[in-house]
Design a protein around this motif. Structure first.
Motif, PDB file in Angstrom:
ATOM      1  N   GLU A  31       0.643  -1.115   0.364  1.00 21.79           N
ATOM      2  CA  GLU A  31       0.087   0.169  -0.011  1.00 21.79           C
ATOM      3  C   GLU A  31       0.806   1.248  -0.424  1.00 21.79           C
ATOM      4  N   SER A  32       0.371   2.859  -0.208  1.00 15.87           N
ATOM      5  CA  SER A  32       0.754   3.497  -0.248  1.00 15.87           C
ATOM      6  C   SER A  32      -0.144   4.602  -0.705  1.00 15.87           C
ATOM      7  N   GLY A  33       0.351   5.728  -0.215  1.00 18.11           N
ATOM      8  CA  GLY A  33      -0.707   6.989  -0.136  1.00 18.11           C
ATOM      9  C   GLY A  33      -1.241   7.726   0.595  1.00 18.11           C
ATOM     10  N   GLY A  34      -1.011   6.822   2.071  1.00 17.56           N
ATOM     11  CA  GLY A  34      -1.430   7.097   3.262  1.00 17.56           C
ATOM     12  C   GLY A  34      -0.546   8.709   3.560  1.00 17.56           C
ATOM     13  N   GLY A  35      -1.679   9.591   4.356  1.00 18.92           N
ATOM     14  CA  GLY A  35      -1.410  10.701   5.310  1.00 18.92           C
ATOM     15  C   GLY A  35      -2.196  11.648   6.088  1.00 18.92           C
ATOM     16  N   SER A  36      -1.157  12.324   6.156  1.00 18.74           N
ATOM     17  CA  SER A  36      -2.294  13.961   7.164  1.00 18.74           C
ATOM     18  C   SER A  36      -2.896  14.502   6.007  1.00 18.74           C
ATOM     19  N   VAL A  37      -4.036  14.642   6.720  1.00 19.07           N
ATOM     20  CA  VAL A  37      -4.608  15.861   5.292  1.00 19.07           C
ATOM     21  C   VAL A  37      -5.811  16.879   6.548  1.00 19.07           C
ATOM     22  N   GLN A  63      -9.835   5.967  -3.879  1.00 20.25           N
ATOM     23  CA  GLN A  63      -9.930   7.486  -4.021  1.00 20.25           C
ATOM     24  C   GLN A  63     -10.919   7.822  -1.884  1.00 20.25           C
ATOM     25  N   MET A  64     -10.326   8.620  -1.941  1.00 20.58           N
ATOM     26  CA  MET A  64     -11.253   9.580  -0.518  1.00 20.58           C
ATOM     27  C   MET A  64     -11.395  10.339  -0.612  1.00 20.58           C
ATOM     28  N   ASN A  65     -12.748  11.378  -0.724  1.00 23.05           N
ATOM     29  CA  ASN A  65     -13.250  12.584  -0.768  1.00 23.05           C
ATOM     30  C   ASN A  65     -13.982  12.882   0.861  1.00 23.05           C
ATOM     31  N   SER A  66     -13.698  14.129   0.780  1.00 21.16           N
ATOM     32  CA  SER A  66     -14.912  14.775   2.349  1.00 21.16           C
ATOM     33  C   SER A  66     -13.837  13.802   3.722  1.00 21.16           C
ATOM     34  N   LEU A  67     -12.510  14.095   3.410  1.00 25.74           N
ATOM     35  CA  LEU A  67     -12.264  12.832   4.760  1.00 25.74           C
ATOM     36  C   LEU A  67     -13.237  13.690   6.166  1.00 25.74           C
ATOM     37  N   LYS A  68     -12.846  12.287   7.159  1.00 24.38           N
ATOM     38  CA  LYS A  68     -13.642  12.993   8.327  1.00 24.38           C
ATOM     39  C   LYS A  68     -13.032  12.765   9.255  1.00 24.38           C
ATOM     40  N   PRO A  69     -12.563  13.096  10.470  1.00 25.28           N
ATOM     41  CA  PRO A  69     -11.758  12.550  11.633  1.00 25.28           C
ATOM     42  C   PRO A  69     -11.947  10.844  11.899  1.00 25.28           C
ATOM     43  N   GLU A  70     -13.102  10.599  11.499  1.00 28.32           N
ATOM     44  CA  GLU A  70     -13.366   9.060  12.082  1.00 28.32           C
ATOM     45  C   GLU A  70     -12.616   8.628  10.861  1.00 28.32           C
ATOM     46  N   ASP A  71     -12.195   9.114  10.089  1.00 28.31           N
ATOM     47  CA  ASP A  71     -11.537   8.004   8.906  1.00 28.31           C
ATOM     48  C   ASP A  71     -10.090   7.771   9.140  1.00 28.31           C
ATOM     49  N   THR A  72     -10.152   7.991  10.711  1.00 26.83           N
ATOM     50  CA  THR A  72      -8.430   8.121  10.676  1.00 26.83           C
ATOM     51  C   THR A  72      -8.171   6.835  11.024  1.00 26.83           C
ATOM     52  N   ALA A  73      -7.195   6.174  10.528  1.00 32.35           N
ATOM     53  CA  ALA A  73      -7.285   4.639  11.039  1.00 32.35           C
ATOM     54  C   ALA A  73      -6.081   4.093  10.183  1.00 32.35           C
ATOM     55  N   TYR A  98      -4.424 -12.863   1.741  1.00 29.27           N
ATOM     56  CA  TYR A  98      -3.616 -11.779   1.942  1.00 29.27           C
ATOM     57  C   TYR A  98      -3.633 -10.278   1.512  1.00 29.27           C
ATOM     58  N   TRP A  99      -2.456  -9.881   2.759  1.00 26.66           N
ATOM     59  CA  TRP A  99      -3.017  -8.195   3.359  1.00 26.66           C
ATOM     60  C   TRP A  99      -1.584  -8.236   3.383  1.00 26.66           C
ATOM     61  N   GLY A 100      -2.015  -6.587   2.763  1.00 24.71           N
ATOM     62  CA  GLY A 100      -0.651  -5.681   2.863  1.00 24.71           C
ATOM     63  C   GLY A 100      -0.737  -5.491   4.425  1.00 24.71           C
ATOM     64  N   LYS A 101       0.466  -3.896   4.621  1.00 28.56           N
ATOM     65  CA  LYS A 101       1.812  -4.062   5.621  1.00 28.56           C
ATOM     66  C   LYS A 101       0.270  -2.922   6.140  1.00 28.56           C
ATOM     67  N   GLY A 102      -0.053  -2.394   5.168  1.00 29.61           N
ATOM     68  CA  GLY A 102      -0.799  -0.909   6.086  1.00 29.61           C
ATOM     69  C   GLY A 102      -0.463   0.679   5.634  1.00 29.61           C
ATOM     70  N   THR A 103      -1.124   1.319   5.468  1.00 26.24           N
ATOM     71  CA  THR A 103      -0.394   2.556   5.451  1.00 26.24           C
ATOM     72  C   THR A 103      -1.514   3.676   6.159  1.00 26.24           C
ATOM     73  N   GLN A 104      -0.859   4.627   7.444  1.00 27.00           N
ATOM     74  CA  GLN A 104      -1.628   5.274   8.031  1.00 27.00           C
ATOM     75  C   GLN A 104      -2.116   6.380   7.432  1.00 27.00           C
ATOM     76  N   VAL A 105      -3.721   6.967   7.505  1.00 25.26           N
ATOM     77  CA  VAL A 105      -4.543   8.219   6.846  1.00 25.26           C
ATOM     78  C   VAL A 105      -5.309   8.568   8.563  1.00 25.26           C
ATOM     79  N   THR A 106      -4.266   9.977   9.102  1.00 29.77           N
ATOM     80  CA  THR A 106      -4.446  10.900   9.704  1.00 29.77           C
ATOM     81  C   THR A 106      -5.614  11.653   9.236  1.00 29.77           C
ATOM     82  N   ILE A 107      -7.051  12.388  10.033  1.00 32.26           N
ATOM     83  CA  ILE A 107      -7.588  13.294   9.820  1.00 32.26           C
ATOM     84  C   ILE A 107      -7.541  14.246  10.901  1.00 32.26           C
ATOM     85  N   SER A 108      -7.307  16.011  10.378  1.00 35.80           N
ATOM     86  CA  SER A 108      -7.293  16.538  11.679  1.00 35.80           C
ATOM     87  C   SER A 108      -8.054  18.042  11.431  1.00 35.80           C
TER      88      SER A 108
END
Length: 130
Positions: free
Chosen positions: A6-12, A82-92, A119-129
């Motif tokens: 996985e890739s593309g996670g981050g803080s928004v 594709q994740m739009n209109s992100l909310k704090p509860e989407d943090t994971a 099969y699973w990936g190792k994950g990517t962190q998504v943080t919504i502030s």
């Protein structure tokens, strides 16, 4: 060997967008059940979006309907979210997963998510502030 990366996670900020990618190797994603799952701190893992194995239809958990879109590029062997209109509860932590024997349209239409992803990936962190 099957690998999912996985890739593309981050803080928004709230209302922002992110696109997660899951690059698959070791198999072809066409006609295979693939999906995105997430685990928030202190909560159980939940299914977010999945593409069914029989007809390739997309299904979403209620909390992301209308905001998230799952898709796949067979030529690139890559799954997207594709994740739009992100909310704090989407943090994971978001995980890509593949292969399930319980990923039919019939079960997904009934709200039954696959519980045997192989099969699973190792994950990517998504943080919504806020």
């Amino acid at each position: 060997e099957v690998q999912l990366v996985e890739s593309g996670g981050g803080s928004v900020q709230v209302g922002g967008s992110l696109r997660l990618s899951c690059a698959a190797s070791g198999y072809t994603i066409r006609s295979v059940c693939m999906g995105w799952f997430r685990r928030a701190p202190g909560k159980e893992r939940e299914g977010v979006a999945v593409i069914s194995s029989d007809f390739g239809n997309a299904y979403y958990t209620d909390s992301v309907k209308g905001r998230f879109t799952i898709s796949r590029d067979n030529a690139r062997n890559t799954l997207y979210l594709q994740m739009n209109s992100l909310k704090p509860e989407d943090t994971a932590m978001y995980y890509c997963a593949a292969y399930s024997s319980t990923c039919s349209d019939r079960r997904l239409r009934s709200g039954v998510w696959p519980d045997d992803m192989g099969y699973w990936g190792k994950g990517t962190q998504v943080t919504i502030s806020s």
